[in-house]
Design a protein around this motif. Structure first.
Motif, PDB file in Angstrom:
ATOM      1  N   LYS A 138       2.009  46.735  89.254  1.00  0.00           N
ATOM      2  CA  LYS A 138       2.332  45.368  89.089  1.00  0.00           C
ATOM      3  C   LYS A 138       2.689  45.014  87.696  1.00  0.00           C
ATOM      4  O   LYS A 138       3.180  43.981  87.352  1.00  0.00           O
ATOM      5  N   GLY A 139       2.388  46.090  86.866  1.00  0.00           N
ATOM      6  CA  GLY A 139       2.731  45.888  85.460  1.00  0.00           C
ATOM      7  C   GLY A 139       1.722  45.179  84.765  1.00  0.00           C
ATOM      8  O   GLY A 139       1.960  44.687  83.555  1.00  0.00           O
ATOM      9  N   ASP A 140       0.436  45.017  85.192  1.00  0.00           N
ATOM     10  CA  ASP A 140      -0.680  44.469  84.414  1.00  0.00           C
ATOM     11  C   ASP A 140      -1.479  45.575  84.042  1.00  0.00           C
ATOM     12  O   ASP A 140      -2.445  46.087  84.401  1.00  0.00           O
ATOM     13  N   TYR A 141      -0.992  46.034  82.881  1.00  0.00           N
ATOM     14  CA  TYR A 141      -1.562  47.030  82.156  1.00  0.00           C
ATOM     15  C   TYR A 141      -2.874  47.145  81.798  1.00  0.00           C
ATOM     16  O   TYR A 141      -3.751  48.087  81.750  1.00  0.00           O
ATOM     17  N   LEU A 142      -3.471  45.971  80.922  1.00  0.00           N
ATOM     18  CA  LEU A 142      -4.631  45.998  80.859  1.00  0.00           C
ATOM     19  C   LEU A 142      -5.644  45.745  81.859  1.00  0.00           C
ATOM     20  O   LEU A 142      -6.611  46.321  81.628  1.00  0.00           O
ATOM     21  N   ALA A 143      -5.265  45.027  82.914  1.00  0.00           N
ATOM     22  CA  ALA A 143      -6.059  45.013  84.109  1.00  0.00           C
ATOM     23  C   ALA A 143      -6.320  46.385  84.620  1.00  0.00           C
ATOM     24  O   ALA A 143      -7.502  47.000  85.026  1.00  0.00           O
ATOM     25  N   GLY A 164      -0.944  53.447  77.261  1.00  0.00           N
ATOM     26  CA  GLY A 164      -0.836  52.904  75.905  1.00  0.00           C
ATOM     27  C   GLY A 164       0.170  53.040  75.170  1.00  0.00           C
ATOM     28  O   GLY A 164       1.118  52.459  74.536  1.00  0.00           O
ATOM     29  N   GLU A 165       0.841  54.724  75.305  1.00  0.00           N
ATOM     30  CA  GLU A 165       1.769  55.082  74.580  1.00  0.00           C
ATOM     31  C   GLU A 165       3.172  54.669  75.041  1.00  0.00           C
ATOM     32  O   GLU A 165       4.015  54.456  74.248  1.00  0.00           O
ATOM     33  N   GLN A 166       3.323  54.534  76.245  1.00  0.00           N
ATOM     34  CA  GLN A 166       4.481  53.817  76.897  1.00  0.00           C
ATOM     35  C   GLN A 166       4.596  52.464  76.339  1.00  0.00           C
ATOM     36  O   GLN A 166       5.999  51.977  75.994  1.00  0.00           O
ATOM     37  N   GLN A 186       7.116  48.671  71.973  1.00  0.00           N
ATOM     38  CA  GLN A 186       6.788  47.719  70.856  1.00  0.00           C
ATOM     39  C   GLN A 186       5.924  46.635  71.374  1.00  0.00           C
ATOM     40  O   GLN A 186       5.965  45.625  70.429  1.00  0.00           O
ATOM     41  N   ASP A 187       5.269  46.730  72.574  1.00  0.00           N
ATOM     42  CA  ASP A 187       4.259  45.727  72.868  1.00  0.00           C
ATOM     43  C   ASP A 187       2.844  46.261  72.215  1.00  0.00           C
ATOM     44  O   ASP A 187       2.169  46.668  72.924  1.00  0.00           O
ATOM     45  N   TYR A 188       2.774  46.134  70.870  1.00  0.00           N
ATOM     46  CA  TYR A 188       1.587  46.930  70.387  1.00  0.00           C
ATOM     47  C   TYR A 188       0.469  46.136  70.520  1.00  0.00           C
ATOM     48  O   TYR A 188      -0.612  47.035  70.747  1.00  0.00           O
ATOM     49  N   SER A 189       0.154  45.012  70.559  1.00  0.00           N
ATOM     50  CA  SER A 189      -1.103  44.352  70.833  1.00  0.00           C
ATOM     51  C   SER A 189      -1.834  44.762  72.130  1.00  0.00           C
ATOM     52  O   SER A 189      -3.025  45.075  72.298  1.00  0.00           O
ATOM     53  N   THR A 190      -0.760  44.598  73.185  1.00  0.00           N
ATOM     54  CA  THR A 190      -1.403  45.102  74.602  1.00  0.00           C
ATOM     55  C   THR A 190      -1.527  46.524  74.437  1.00  0.00           C
ATOM     56  O   THR A 190      -2.702  47.044  75.245  1.00  0.00           O
ATOM     57  N   ALA A 191      -0.714  47.177  73.764  1.00  0.00           N
ATOM     58  CA  ALA A 191      -0.958  48.907  73.707  1.00  0.00           C
ATOM     59  C   ALA A 191      -2.520  49.098  73.381  1.00  0.00           C
ATOM     60  O   ALA A 191      -3.055  49.796  73.719  1.00  0.00           O
ATOM     61  N   TRP A 192      -2.777  48.352  72.139  1.00  0.00           N
ATOM     62  CA  TRP A 192      -3.993  48.646  71.565  1.00  0.00           C
ATOM     63  C   TRP A 192      -5.259  48.156  72.274  1.00  0.00           C
ATOM     64  O   TRP A 192      -6.301  48.935  72.310  1.00  0.00           O
ATOM     65  N   ALA A 193      -4.939  47.142  73.003  1.00  0.00           N
ATOM     66  CA  ALA A 193      -5.894  46.580  74.101  1.00  0.00           C
ATOM     67  C   ALA A 193      -6.324  47.560  75.076  1.00  0.00           C
ATOM     68  O   ALA A 193      -7.152  47.929  75.490  1.00  0.00           O
ATOM     69  N   VAL A 194      -5.041  48.059  75.692  1.00  0.00           N
ATOM     70  CA  VAL A 194      -5.240  49.401  76.522  1.00  0.00           C
ATOM     71  C   VAL A 194      -5.874  50.727  76.009  1.00  0.00           C
ATOM     72  O   VAL A 194      -6.835  51.065  76.319  1.00  0.00           O
ATOM     73  N   PHE A 195      -5.469  51.135  74.866  1.00  0.00           N
ATOM     74  CA  PHE A 195      -6.110  52.186  74.306  1.00  0.00           C
ATOM     75  C   PHE A 195      -7.699  51.858  74.127  1.00  0.00           C
ATOM     76  O   PHE A 195      -8.506  52.808  74.113  1.00  0.00           O
ATOM     77  N   SER A 196      -7.965  50.598  73.639  1.00  0.00           N
ATOM     78  CA  SER A 196      -9.601  50.469  73.394  1.00  0.00           C
ATOM     79  C   SER A 196     -10.286  50.262  74.562  1.00  0.00           C
ATOM     80  O   SER A 196     -11.591  50.542  74.754  1.00  0.00           O
ATOM     81  N   ALA A 198      -0.611  51.478  67.022  1.00  0.00           N
ATOM     82  CA  ALA A 198      -0.457  50.137  67.851  1.00  0.00           C
ATOM     83  C   ALA A 198      -1.597  49.458  66.829  1.00  0.00           C
ATOM     84  O   ALA A 198      -1.531  48.323  66.940  1.00  0.00           O
ATOM     85  N   GLU A 199      -2.705  50.104  66.582  1.00  0.00           N
ATOM     86  CA  GLU A 199      -3.955  49.226  66.026  1.00  0.00           C
ATOM     87  C   GLU A 199      -3.389  48.751  64.728  1.00  0.00           C
ATOM     88  O   GLU A 199      -3.615  47.448  64.400  1.00  0.00           O
ATOM     89  N   GLY A 200      -2.504  49.583  63.865  1.00  0.00           N
ATOM     90  CA  GLY A 200      -2.004  48.913  62.594  1.00  0.00           C
ATOM     91  C   GLY A 200      -1.042  47.884  62.869  1.00  0.00           C
ATOM     92  O   GLY A 200      -1.531  46.986  62.164  1.00  0.00           O
ATOM     93  N   GLN A 201      -0.162  47.889  63.739  1.00  0.00           N
ATOM     94  CA  GLN A 201       0.752  46.742  63.930  1.00  0.00           C
ATOM     95  C   GLN A 201       0.020  45.482  64.553  1.00  0.00           C
ATOM     96  O   GLN A 201       0.115  44.325  64.090  1.00  0.00           O
ATOM     97  N   THR A 202      -1.144  45.907  65.418  1.00  0.00           N
ATOM     98  CA  THR A 202      -1.978  44.793  65.559  1.00  0.00           C
ATOM     99  C   THR A 202      -2.509  44.078  64.436  1.00  0.00           C
ATOM    100  O   THR A 202      -2.807  42.861  64.396  1.00  0.00           O
ATOM    101  N   CYS A 203      -3.018  44.823  63.618  1.00  0.00           N
ATOM    102  CA  CYS A 203      -3.873  44.339  62.621  1.00  0.00           C
ATOM    103  C   CYS A 203      -2.922  43.493  61.554  1.00  0.00           C
ATOM    104  O   CYS A 203      -3.092  42.506  61.181  1.00  0.00           O
ATOM    105  N   LEU A 204      -1.558  44.135  61.379  1.00  0.00           N
ATOM    106  CA  LEU A 204      -0.662  43.218  60.621  1.00  0.00           C
ATOM    107  C   LEU A 204      -0.423  41.945  61.370  1.00  0.00           C
ATOM    108  O   LEU A 204      -0.299  41.137  60.471  1.00  0.00           O
ATOM    109  N   SER A 205      -0.180  41.973  62.454  1.00  0.00           N
ATOM    110  CA  SER A 205       0.020  40.604  63.433  1.00  0.00           C
ATOM    111  C   SER A 205      -1.113  39.530  62.928  1.00  0.00           C
ATOM    112  O   SER A 205      -1.162  38.449  63.044  1.00  0.00           O
TER     113      SER A 205
END
Length: 266
Positions: free
Chosen positions: A65-70, A92-94, A99-109, A126-133
């Motif tokens: 369904k595209g709810d990657y964090l869930a 996370g890599e996808q 370029q959905d870095y915040s979701t990617a980092w949440a998924v990796f976490s 992804a972590e670095g981009q999330t920190c920048l934001s």
């Protein structure tokens, strides 16, 4: 004659019936209801493994369904069932590629093995981009350094490090700022900023009366070190003029702390 069933046996029969019903729901694809029943009898033989299986399949459904964090949360809860952990990394890599870095980092976490995440360059990017934001340049610098070689991590490392070092410089934490500028020596005006940290630190030592410390610091610098209107040569001349105070007690109290004015009058 009426037959009596012991309480313990009755409880086992009920749990067995619940277990069988939950399995039938799983066969029908109803993993949510099946999981709810199994959680209620999690100590029953085989129930926990079925809970993990339910979590895995709930993860698959969320991913579809595209709810990657869930999905990642369900995969984590599945305790490594089948390829759950690999799926977290792949998602996370996808997401980084999208370029959905915040979701990617949440998924990796959500990955249960932190070593796998800390060594994955896409994850650290992804972590670095999330920190920048979040305007966390220190965190971004550390993450991008770990992701070195991945995409534009090296450039972003320098930029984030420079911005963090500059913030330390403006906060007058010159020793720490110098350490961070030294990591990117040659980038922009980092070399000049390192000199600034050294000389402004000496200025503060003199203004607070720590003349011996200032003298030691100056002797460790090259004669050509300059920043703005500060220089090693000028400060050494100033200390020479106050040599008797340095030799007497090593401390001298600046009158009004006007070191810049004092230096300019040399």
């Amino acid at each position: 004659m009426a037959l009596c069933i012991e309480y313990e046996d009755s409880s086992d029969l009920i749990q067995q019936a619940d277990f069988n019903y939950a399995v039938s729901l799983m066969d029908e694809g109803n993993y949510s209801d099946a999981k709810a029943i199994l959680v209620g009898i999690k100590d029953y033989s085989g129930a926990q493994d079925k809970i993990y299986e339910c979590e895995y399949n709930l993860g698959l459904a969320s991913q579809d369904k595209g709810d990657y964090l869930a999905a990642a949360k369900s995969y984590r809860a599945s305790s490594g069932f089948h390829d759950a952990n690999d799926r977290i990394m792949t998602m996370g890599e996808q997401l980084v590629e999208k370029q959905d870095y915040s979701t990617a980092w949440a998924v990796f976490s959500e990955h249960p093995e932190s070593n796998n995440v800390s060594s994955n360059k896409a994850a650290r990017y992804a972590e670095g981009q999330t920190c920048l934001s979040r305007k966390d340049n220190k965190g971004a610098s550390t993450a991008f350094q770990a992701a070195s070689g991945y995409m534009d991590s090296d450039d972003l490392f320098k930029s984030a490090t420079y911005d963090y070092a500059t913030s330390l410089f403006h906060a007058k934490d010159y020793d720490t700022a110098k350490t961070w500028f030294s990591r990117i020596s040659g980038y922009k005006d980092s070399t000049d900023m390192i000199n600034g940290c050294l000389l402004l630190n000496v200025r503060d030592m003199i203004e607070s009366g720590n003349l011996h410390s200032a003298e030691t610091a100056l002797n460790s610098m090259g004669e050509d070190v300059k920043y703005d209107d500060y220089s090693v040569q000028d400060y050494k001349e100033l200390l020479t003029k106050n040599a008797k105070w340095v030799n007497l007690c090593g401390r001298w109290t600046s009158t009004g702390g006007q070191m810049r004015s004092t230096q300019r009058s040399l």
